[in-house]
Design an enzyme around this catalytic site. Structure first.
Site, short mmCIF file in Angstrom:
data_model
loop_
_atom_site.label_atom_id
_atom_site.label_comp_id
_atom_site.label_asym_id
_atom_site.label_seq_id
_atom_site.Cartn_x
_atom_site.Cartn_y
_atom_site.Cartn_z
N SER A 162 74.21 -48.19 -60.65
CA SER A 162 74.55 -47.30 -59.54
C SER A 162 75.64 -46.31 -59.96
O SER A 162 75.44 -45.54 -60.90
CB SER A 162 74.95 -48.13 -58.31
OG SER A 162 75.02 -47.33 -57.16
N ASP A 282 64.28 -46.99 -53.24
CA ASP A 282 65.74 -46.87 -53.19
C ASP A 282 66.14 -45.71 -52.27
O ASP A 282 65.71 -44.58 -52.48
CB ASP A 282 66.27 -46.62 -54.61
CG ASP A 282 67.80 -46.67 -54.70
OD1 ASP A 282 68.47 -46.60 -53.66
OD2 ASP A 282 68.31 -46.77 -55.83
N HIS A 312 67.64 -50.55 -53.84
CA HIS A 312 68.69 -50.11 -54.75
C HIS A 312 69.23 -51.24 -55.63
O HIS A 312 69.42 -51.06 -56.84
CB HIS A 312 69.83 -49.50 -53.93
CG HIS A 312 70.96 -48.96 -54.76
ND1 HIS A 312 70.81 -47.89 -55.61
CD2 HIS A 312 72.27 -49.35 -54.87
CE1 HIS A 312 71.97 -47.62 -56.20
NE2 HIS A 312 72.86 -48.50 -55.78
#
Length: 344
Positions: A162, A282, A312
């Site tokens: 991320s 996501d 995600h």
């Protein structure tokens, strides 16, 4: 925070404390770490037999005390070194613990740190004054490890999840020849449109961030809610008691958005061997930008893996079979690239 099951009042009081300063975060983590690692999650079923695990606190050149952790196989020298960059609001002491164990048991030396203001490192919780300085702090910490005689001859790989994907790419831009590859899991090359405020609101936030940089005023969706697909695993995020879950601070939000804009403009400058992993469903970071990164990167060695219907949190929040598949894909890529490096 909401009350966790089987927690007595004394411990709950520690967990309910304001986490702005690091002392409260360290106290909370120390009080609950055994409970955390005992929850019924596939990542925490990885044994620690055969591993050497160490934690450290070191003051860096900016006079910030940084928390670091390492996981090494005991029986043999590591095949390569993997350096992990965690996501926004997160720490390397919760879900990543299980990921690191899996990599170390596969023969890799694994190293991680908490960024200033996150997890167990010093700094105002969730506050990113400068993304560039944060990246420099990571480079400083990882460079010291790489200089160690025990590890300086090993191939070294970045592993960013991320926001950590953005950190990894920025490290690569600053050190284009220093790394043998990068694994980017749902990388924050662009934040999905539904996670950011409208442009007019954002322009106001930029102006306000110069006056009230530390204020928690940025409207956003609950990232944890959007990131985890498996309902049981979504509930287990509550055990990540030192994660930052409040509204983003003004300066932090501005720095994140500026960083994604910069990276999106520099995709062609990526030359490092790449493994990009992204869930097609996501809604936190945009999978279309991972596709663009794969297409535009100048790397001659690049691989994109998209996971149908996955959210995600690919390695933490999906059904067990998806988590196993993603970890297998990562280890297979590391094995291939470590072998390539070691071939005469």
């Amino acid at each position: 925070m909401k009350r966790l099951p089987n927690i007595d009042d004394k411990l709950q009081k520690i967990l309910d404390a304001k986490m702005d300063e690091v002392d409260a975060r360290r106290k909370a983590r120390e009080a609950i770490k055994d409970i955390q690692l005992g929850i019924d999650h596939i990542l925490f079923k990885t044994p620690i037999d055969g591993l050497e695990i160490k934690e450290s606190y070191e003051v860096n050149s900016r006079e910030i005390e940084i928390f670091g952790k390492s996981w090494l196989p005991k029986a043999s020298k590591p095949k390569a070194a993997v350096f992990f960059c965690h996501g926004y609001g997160d720490t390397c002491t919760f879900f990543f613990e299980g990921i690191a164990r899996k990599l170390a048991l596969s023969g890799y030396g694994v190293f991680a740190m908490d960024y200033p203001g996150f997890g167990l490192s010093e700094g105002l919780h969730g506050y990113i004054q400068s993304f560039d300085k944060l990246v420099d702090d990571v480079i400083e910490h990882f460079s010291k490890i790489k200089e160690n005689l025990e590890f300086n001859s090993l191939p070294s790989f970045l592993f960013g999840e991320s926001m950590g994907g953005a950190v990894s790419l920025k490290i690569h831009f600053k050190q284009p020849k220093a790394w043998n590859g990068a694994i980017l899991c749902a990388p924050m090359c662009k934040i999905s449109e539904n996670m950011i405020p409208p442009k007019l609101v954002f322009r106001m936030l930029i102006a306000m961030s110069n006056v009230l940089p530390k204020s928690k005023l940025v409207p956003t969706q609950d990232i944890g809610e959007a990131a985890f697909k498996d309902p049981k695993k979504k509930e287990q995020t509550a055990y990540n008691v030192i994660s930052y879950t409040d509204k983003p601070r003004l300066r932090s939000a501005v720095e994140l958005l500026k960083t994604t804009e910069e990276i999106e403009q520099k995709l062609e400058e990526v030359t490092i061997p790449l493994l990009i992993l992204h869930g097609e469903a996501d809604t936190v970071t945009d999978p279309s930008v991972s596709k663009a990164l794969y297409e535009k990167a100048s790397s001659s060695d690049k691989n994109l893996k998209l996971y149908k219907d996955a959210y995600h949190a690919l390695i933490e929040g999906e059904p067990d079979e998806t988590i196993i598949q993603v970890l297998d894909d990562i280890i297979s890529w590391l094995d291939d690239h470590t072998l390539k490096h070691n071939q005469p």
